[in-house]
Design a protein around this motif. Structure first.
Motif, PDB file in Angstrom:
ATOM      1  N   VAL A 190       0.825  -1.215   0.000  1.00  0.00           N
ATOM      2  CA  VAL A 190       0.000   0.000   0.000  1.00  0.00           C
ATOM      3  C   VAL A 190       0.857   1.261   0.000  1.00  0.00           C
ATOM      4  O   VAL A 190       0.364   2.346  -0.361  1.00  0.00           O
ATOM      5  CB  VAL A 190      -0.964   0.037   1.203  1.00  0.00           C
ATOM      6  N   LYS A 191       2.122   1.173   0.373  1.00  0.00           N
ATOM      7  CA  LYS A 191       3.005   2.340   0.373  1.00  0.00           C
ATOM      8  C   LYS A 191       3.466   2.695  -1.037  1.00  0.00           C
ATOM      9  O   LYS A 191       3.938   3.798  -1.276  1.00  0.00           O
ATOM     10  CB  LYS A 191       4.215   2.108   1.274  1.00  0.00           C
ATOM     11  N   ARG A 192       3.371   1.768  -1.926  1.00  0.00           N
ATOM     12  CA  ARG A 192       3.684   1.956  -3.350  1.00  0.00           C
ATOM     13  C   ARG A 192       5.058   2.589  -3.590  1.00  0.00           C
ATOM     14  O   ARG A 192       5.213   3.598  -4.282  1.00  0.00           O
ATOM     15  CB  ARG A 192       2.589   2.773  -4.024  1.00  0.00           C
ATOM     16  N   HIS A 193       6.062   1.938  -3.041  1.00  0.00           N
ATOM     17  CA  HIS A 193       7.432   2.345  -3.328  1.00  0.00           C
ATOM     18  C   HIS A 193       7.730   2.264  -4.829  1.00  0.00           C
ATOM     19  O   HIS A 193       8.541   3.034  -5.343  1.00  0.00           O
ATOM     20  CB  HIS A 193       8.419   1.452  -2.565  1.00  0.00           C
ATOM     21  N   ASP A 194       7.062   1.338  -5.515  1.00  0.00           N
ATOM     22  CA  ASP A 194       7.288   1.204  -6.954  1.00  0.00           C
ATOM     23  C   ASP A 194       6.833   2.453  -7.707  1.00  0.00           C
ATOM     24  O   ASP A 194       7.519   2.935  -8.621  1.00  0.00           O
ATOM     25  CB  ASP A 194       6.584  -0.041  -7.500  1.00  0.00           C
ATOM     26  N   ILE A 195       5.688   2.997  -7.332  1.00  0.00           N
ATOM     27  CA  ILE A 195       5.199   4.230  -7.947  1.00  0.00           C
ATOM     28  C   ILE A 195       6.159   5.372  -7.657  1.00  0.00           C
ATOM     29  O   ILE A 195       6.467   6.199  -8.534  1.00  0.00           O
ATOM     30  CB  ILE A 195       3.785   4.570  -7.434  1.00  0.00           C
ATOM     31  N   LEU A 196       6.644   5.441  -6.437  1.00  0.00           N
ATOM     32  CA  LEU A 196       7.592   6.483  -6.050  1.00  0.00           C
ATOM     33  C   LEU A 196       8.860   6.416  -6.899  1.00  0.00           C
ATOM     34  O   LEU A 196       9.325   7.433  -7.432  1.00  0.00           O
ATOM     35  CB  LEU A 196       7.932   6.347  -4.569  1.00  0.00           C
ATOM     36  N   LEU A 197       9.415   5.226  -7.023  1.00  0.00           N
ATOM     37  CA  LEU A 197      10.663   5.069  -7.783  1.00  0.00           C
ATOM     38  C   LEU A 197      10.468   5.416  -9.255  1.00  0.00           C
ATOM     39  O   LEU A 197      11.310   6.101  -9.858  1.00  0.00           O
ATOM     40  CB  LEU A 197      11.176   3.637  -7.637  1.00  0.00           C
ATOM     41  N   LYS A 198       9.372   4.978  -9.823  1.00  0.00           N
ATOM     42  CA  LYS A 198       9.118   5.274 -11.240  1.00  0.00           C
ATOM     43  C   LYS A 198       8.870   6.766 -11.444  1.00  0.00           C
ATOM     44  O   LYS A 198       9.283   7.341 -12.461  1.00  0.00           O
ATOM     45  CB  LYS A 198       7.936   4.441 -11.733  1.00  0.00           C
ATOM     46  N   SER A 199       8.197   7.395 -10.495  1.00  0.00           N
ATOM     47  CA  SER A 199       7.959   8.837 -10.581  1.00  0.00           C
ATOM     48  C   SER A 199       9.268   9.613 -10.458  1.00  0.00           C
ATOM     49  O   SER A 199       9.497  10.599 -11.177  1.00  0.00           O
ATOM     50  CB  SER A 199       6.989   9.281  -9.481  1.00  0.00           C
ATOM     51  N   PHE A 200      10.112   9.182  -9.538  1.00  0.00           N
ATOM     52  CA  PHE A 200      11.412   9.822  -9.366  1.00  0.00           C
ATOM     53  C   PHE A 200      12.243   9.701 -10.634  1.00  0.00           C
ATOM     54  O   PHE A 200      12.871  10.668 -11.089  1.00  0.00           O
ATOM     55  CB  PHE A 200      12.134   9.192  -8.176  1.00  0.00           C
ATOM     56  N   LYS A 201      12.239   8.538 -11.238  1.00  0.00           N
ATOM     57  CA  LYS A 201      12.971   8.333 -12.491  1.00  0.00           C
ATOM     58  C   LYS A 201      12.444   9.252 -13.581  1.00  0.00           C
ATOM     59  O   LYS A 201      13.217   9.898 -14.314  1.00  0.00           O
ATOM     60  CB  LYS A 201      12.842   6.874 -12.919  1.00  0.00           C
ATOM     61  N   LEU A 202      11.130   9.326 -13.697  1.00  0.00           N
ATOM     62  CA  LEU A 202      10.518  10.130 -14.746  1.00  0.00           C
ATOM     63  C   LEU A 202      10.773  11.622 -14.542  1.00  0.00           C
ATOM     64  O   LEU A 202      10.829  12.388 -15.511  1.00  0.00           O
ATOM     65  CB  LEU A 202       9.011   9.869 -14.793  1.00  0.00           C
ATOM     66  N   SER A 203      10.958  12.039 -13.290  1.00  0.00           N
ATOM     67  CA  SER A 203      11.209  13.458 -13.015  1.00  0.00           C
ATOM     68  C   SER A 203      12.514  13.946 -13.627  1.00  0.00           C
ATOM     69  O   SER A 203      12.680  15.137 -13.903  1.00  0.00           O
ATOM     70  CB  SER A 203      11.227  13.705 -11.506  1.00  0.00           C
ATOM     71  N   GLY A 204      13.454  13.038 -13.799  1.00  0.00           N
ATOM     72  CA  GLY A 204      14.736  13.401 -14.384  1.00  0.00           C
ATOM     73  C   GLY A 204      15.666  14.142 -13.439  1.00  0.00           C
ATOM     74  O   GLY A 204      16.736  14.614 -13.848  1.00  0.00           O
ATOM     75  N   LEU A 205      15.297  14.242 -12.177  1.00  0.00           N
ATOM     76  CA  LEU A 205      16.135  14.938 -11.207  1.00  0.00           C
ATOM     77  C   LEU A 205      17.415  14.154 -10.940  1.00  0.00           C
ATOM     78  O   LEU A 205      17.421  12.920 -10.941  1.00  0.00           O
ATOM     79  CB  LEU A 205      15.361  15.143  -9.899  1.00  0.00           C
ATOM     80  N   GLU A 206      18.496  14.869 -10.681  1.00  0.00           N
ATOM     81  CA  GLU A 206      19.788  14.228 -10.467  1.00  0.00           C
ATOM     82  C   GLU A 206      20.164  14.150  -8.991  1.00  0.00           C
ATOM     83  O   GLU A 206      21.284  13.778  -8.654  1.00  0.00           O
ATOM     84  CB  GLU A 206      20.875  14.983 -11.246  1.00  0.00           C
TER      85      GLU A 206
END
Length: 304
Positions: free
Chosen positions: A149-165
């Motif tokens: 329910v914490k959806r770490h997978d969504i977090l990681l994919k969102s972080f990747k998509l953000s392109g932040l370094e």
């Protein structure tokens, strides 16, 4: 005294009743009894104390009923209605209360929302602990033990998509063992820091550029007001219970759709970039009503 957990233990019910009777015979009748978990609610109900309140800490239907098989859902609904109908209920958020009434269809004797309290002095004091290791680079933070329910997978994919370094710091038990492969698949090994359990996360929260909550559902996630108390801005999913009752006013702009990778990635990037200049944020106006003394007074009112 400690009662070891045993499912549907009549022995524990009798022991608890004996403990309560012993204490009351020496010190007087308890003014109020609070029970905070379904597992303990069964035991507490057996002592039949006149002024008992059951405190609901989550979106109950999603936590205990949803995603179960048809017959299991029917059995569980019947079990919990039998447990909580005609009882005094406290929910930690308005969203949890709505779920309890509409989805669980519980008919309590009374029901009200009392939010979880925050001890501002304790949070501020512990945030100054110099012994806590803080990442040297700029980072975004997530706090939560691993659970679907914490959806770490969504977090990681969102972080990747953000392109932040920058770095993404993950605090919580068992996160690395479940998410390490996804981190590798997304080529984020150089950016993601798995910190595991941290006894005092407050210095890490204080120095984060942003805290992210990616949950599918919550009760009343205390990490949000604690982050705000330390001046750390928060991006959160707009799940049914909790975050929208904390991130109000201007901060409501930081609520994103549940499991929406694109929207979360855009909001993470926007808020992170906004906080690059070491801005001193003051969010206390949004959370002052959660002060521990204020919340304690609400429990005292139950006695009148």
């Amino acid at each position: 005294d400690i009662l070891m957990y045993k499912k549907k233990s009549l022995t524990n019910s009798k022991r608890l009743a004996n403990i309560v009777n012993s204490i009351e015979s020496r010190l007087g009748i308890f003014d109020i009894v609070l029970s905070n978990l379904p597992e303990t609610d069964y035991l507490v109900k057996q002592i039949k104390h006149e002024n008992t309140f059951y405190v609901i800490h989550t979106t109950f239907y999603k936590a205990y009923i949803n995603n179960k098989g048809f017959f299991k859902r029917i059995r569980r609904l019947a079990k919990y209605r039998k447990l909580y109908n005609n009882e005094n209920i406290i929910t930690v958020s308005d969203g949890a209360q709505l779920d309890f009434l509409q989805n669980m269809k519980i008919r309590p004797q009374s029901i009200q929302t009392i939010h979880n309290p925050i001890n501002f002095d304790m949070v501020t004091k512990r945030s100054k602990d110099l012994d806590v290791q803080i990442p040297a680079e700029n980072y975004i933070l997530h706090i939560g033990n691993y659970g679907t329910v914490k959806r770490h997978d969504i977090l990681l994919k969102s972080f990747k998509l953000s392109g932040l370094e920058c770095r993404l710091v993950l605090i919580g038990s068992n996160v690395e063992s479940h998410m390490k492969q996804l981190v590798m698949d997304l080529n984020l090994e150089k950016q993601v820091i798995f910190m595991g359990f941290v006894a005092n996360p407050y210095p890490i929260i204080k120095n984060a550029k942003l805290l992210v909550v990616s949950s599918e559902f919550e009760g009343f996630p205390m990490v949000i007001p604690e982050a705000l108390a330390l001046g750390c801005e928060v991006v959160s999913t707009n799940c049914e219970s909790g975050p929208r009752e904390i991130l109000t006013g201007k901060l409501a702009e930081n609520l994103v759709k549940v499991n929406d990778i694109l929207q979360m990635s855009e909001k993470i990037k926007e808020v992170y970039l906004r906080n690059q200049e070491n801005i001193i944020n003051d969010f206390t106006g949004y959370i002052k009503h959660l002060d521990s003394k204020t919340i304690a007074s609400k429990y005292i009112e139950l006695l009148t």
